[in-house]
Design an enzyme around this catalytic site. Structure first.
Site, PDB file in Angstrom:
ATOM      1  N   CYS A 123       0.841  -1.180   0.000  1.00  0.00           N
ATOM      2  CA  CYS A 123       0.000   0.000   0.000  1.00  0.00           C
ATOM      3  C   CYS A 123       0.883   1.239   0.000  1.00  0.00           C
ATOM      4  O   CYS A 123       2.057   1.182   0.304  1.00  0.00           O
ATOM      5  CB  CYS A 123      -0.866   0.038   1.250  1.00  0.00           C
ATOM      6  SG  CYS A 123      -2.072  -1.277   1.302  1.00  0.00           S
ATOM      7  N   GLY A 142      -0.229   0.353  -5.089  1.00  0.00           N
ATOM      8  CA  GLY A 142      -1.546  -0.255  -4.891  1.00  0.00           C
ATOM      9  C   GLY A 142      -2.544   0.294  -5.881  1.00  0.00           C
ATOM     10  O   GLY A 142      -2.685   1.516  -5.990  1.00  0.00           O
ATOM     11  N   ASN A 180       0.051   0.519   5.928  1.00  0.00           N
ATOM     12  CA  ASN A 180       0.841  -0.236   4.960  1.00  0.00           C
ATOM     13  C   ASN A 180       1.590  -1.327   5.712  1.00  0.00           C
ATOM     14  O   ASN A 180       2.388  -1.013   6.595  1.00  0.00           O
ATOM     15  CB  ASN A 180       1.829   0.714   4.265  1.00  0.00           C
ATOM     16  CG  ASN A 180       2.857   0.006   3.401  1.00  0.00           C
ATOM     17  OD1 ASN A 180       3.933   0.537   3.160  1.00  0.00           O
ATOM     18  ND2 ASN A 180       2.549  -1.183   2.937  1.00  0.00           N
ATOM     19  N   GLY A 181       1.295  -2.587   5.393  1.00  0.00           N
ATOM     20  CA  GLY A 181       2.019  -3.669   6.043  1.00  0.00           C
ATOM     21  C   GLY A 181       1.094  -4.791   6.480  1.00  0.00           C
ATOM     22  O   GLY A 181      -0.078  -4.825   6.136  1.00  0.00           O
ATOM     23  N   TYR A 195      12.574  -4.048  -6.401  1.00  0.00           N
ATOM     24  CA  TYR A 195      11.445  -3.991  -7.317  1.00  0.00           C
ATOM     25  C   TYR A 195      10.360  -2.968  -6.972  1.00  0.00           C
ATOM     26  O   TYR A 195       9.906  -2.233  -7.835  1.00  0.00           O
ATOM     27  CB  TYR A 195      10.796  -5.384  -7.403  1.00  0.00           C
ATOM     28  CG  TYR A 195       9.536  -5.425  -8.222  1.00  0.00           C
ATOM     29  CD1 TYR A 195       9.572  -5.219  -9.596  1.00  0.00           C
ATOM     30  CD2 TYR A 195       8.297  -5.655  -7.624  1.00  0.00           C
ATOM     31  CE1 TYR A 195       8.407  -5.241 -10.360  1.00  0.00           C
ATOM     32  CE2 TYR A 195       7.129  -5.690  -8.377  1.00  0.00           C
ATOM     33  CZ  TYR A 195       7.194  -5.491  -9.739  1.00  0.00           C
ATOM     34  OH  TYR A 195       6.053  -5.508 -10.475  1.00  0.00           O
TER      35      TYR A 195
END
Ligand code: SF4
Length: 476
Positions: A18, A45, A119-120, A259
């Protein structure tokens, strides 16, 4: 291949988690700035987007499934009015692609309103959820973000910051959080710093984002990364910081550099583009190959391919053209035309490639579903030899900290030795950057990273198996 609300991400890559963007900026159009910030983070996202704005008295919220540009328009952004905002783009790491799971989540609790973007992944979510449920909590979504909000509400006899600190003691895993009340913006990073979060300045305003590219996009100056275990509180009193949890082993996600992150971002002291180029250089040192051209699988392999060319002296050429208008998402082809998936996105340049021995550089192979198709396309163009070089080690373990790397039984390198993978994808050579070589890129900070998907060395305890042998991981 994972369906995303009628979209799909190309196979054979881990999928982003996210993106978070927040701003405290009285007098600024905080909703529009958040929109642009989220736009810069769209690669993190593509499933849903949301913005919550605080005006001192209440929190307004708009969120929906879709890309940032689909969820928001001029009229919607103009309806916001306030001085602080939190925005979120989401990709769920499990199947719960539902509007109710879109973020930010906004709740009322004893001390007023609270909004949260996350996020996570929490690794002890099942225990926490059952503990809360057994004492009366109800949940409207399946995200662990809601568990975090519930915990903070449970501790509301304390100040908000103390409640967050108590919550941080309870939760385990990799997380960055952006919260807002009617009047304050709050940023939190997990004690290992697994997920990224950085702080910037836009004139008198403070900006916080998952990646510095979002700060650049809104014209903010990067100040620093949010420290692992730190809470930052920004309101009319200015910016305050609390080290909520004692520093512990740093474990920044190394896959961000390989990435996920945008190449123009700077994270925890490292520019992503420079790191990727150095990975390519190291790859060439470890695996010198006789070839005529270095090409990349665009865009993820491009910078490392240039690095390979730097050291090998083999010229870099654009050998595969990417359809940039598809982006990372497009309508999923039906099963019988699934092979088109790669061709729709990548097209080899025959005039460059025919008769050549090529080194092709990409960032990673996860499931191995795409690589063979790309090699086949090159051979159809008359390429004589394909030496496939990866700027990461083999992905052999799943991620439990907010990245969808698939189940372990889907990871091709967890099941097959390198030589068998080479034969399967029909490459003349297959070379993975060594873990030692990867960490060497970071010099004396080589111990600051999570490498669990390559090494199995998990910095935070893994989640327990649930009924049916499945891990429960719900968030983004
Ligand atoms: Fe990143 Fe891999 Fe660690 Fe997950 S397991 S946080 S993808 S390095």
């Amino acid at each position: 291949m994972k369906m995303l609300h009628g979209r799909f991400s190309l196979p054979d890559k881990p999928v982003e988690e996210c993106g978070l963007f927040g701003i405290y900026g009285p007098g600024l159009d905080v909703a529009r700035l958040t929109y642009y910030g989220l736009y810069a983070l769209q690669h993190r996202g593509q499933e849903s987007a949301g913005i919550a704005v605080g005006d001192g008295k209440t929190i307004q919220l708009q969120k929906d499934m879709g890309l940032v540009s689909e969820v928001f328009n001029h009229k919607k952004l103009s309806a916001f009015n306030g001085c602080l905002a939190v925005g979120h783009v989401r990709y769920s790491t499990t199947g719960a692609s539902l509007p109710v799971n879109a973020q930010p989540l906004v709740f009322r609790y004893a001390r007023g309103m609270l909004g949260l973007g996350h996020n996570g992944n929490l690794t002890n979510i099942a225990e926490l959820r059952s503990r809360l449920a057994s004492t009366g909590s109800v949940f409207q979504s399946t995200t662990d973000s809601e568990v975090i909000v519930n915990l903070i509400a449970r501790y509301s006899q304390n100040s908000l910051v103390e409640a967050i600190m108590k919550c941080m003691i309870d939760i385990k895993g990799g997380y960055s959080l952006l919260m807002l009340t009617e009047k304050s913006l709050i940023a939190v990073r997990d004690p290992h710093g697994i997920r990224p979060l950085c702080l910037g300045r836009l004139g008198e305003a403070h900006v916080i984002a998952s990646e510095s590219c979002a700060l650049d996009t809104v014209g903010a100056e990067a100040v620093r990364d949010v420290e692992p275990g730190e809470i930052i509180i920004i309101n009319e009193g200015g910016l305050a910081s609390r080290q909520a949890l004692s520093p512990c082993r740093r474990a920044h996600c190394i896959f961000e550099y390989i990435y996920f992150a945008r190449a123009d971002s700077r994270m925890d002291g490292f520019n992503v583009s420079r790191v990727r180029r150095e990975m390519g250089r190291q790859l060439a040192r470890e695996y010198p190959v006789e070839a005529d051209l270095v090409i990349a699988v665009p865009d993820s392999g491009t910078t490392a391919a240039r690095g390979y060319s730097d050291v090998s002296g083999i010229p870099f050429e654009e050998g595969l053209m990417k359809n940039r208008y598809i982006g990372r998402t497009f309508i999923q082809p039906s099963q019988n035309v699934r092979d088109l998936g790669v061709r729709l996105k990548l097209n080899p340049i025959r005039d460059v490639l025919a008769g050549k021995r090529v080194v092709m550089v990409d960032d990673s192979i996860v499931r191995g579903t795409t690589s063979g198709k790309i090699v086949a396309m090159l051979r159809e163009c008359g390429v004589k030899e394909v030496h496939f070089c990866l700027s990461s080690p083999p992905v052999i373990r799943s991620c439990y900290y907010g990245i969808d790397t698939s189940n372990e039984d889907e990871l091709i390198a967890a099941r097959k030795p390198v030589e068998e993978i080479r034969r399967l994808i029909d490459a003349d050579g297959l070379y993975y950057l060594s873990l030692d070589g990867l960490l060497g890129v970071f010099g004396d900070r080589r111990d600051y990273f999570c490498t669990a998907c390559f090494s199995g060395d998990y910095p935070v305890e893994m989640p327990r198996l649930q009924d049916g042998g499945k891990y429960v991981l719900e968030s983004c």
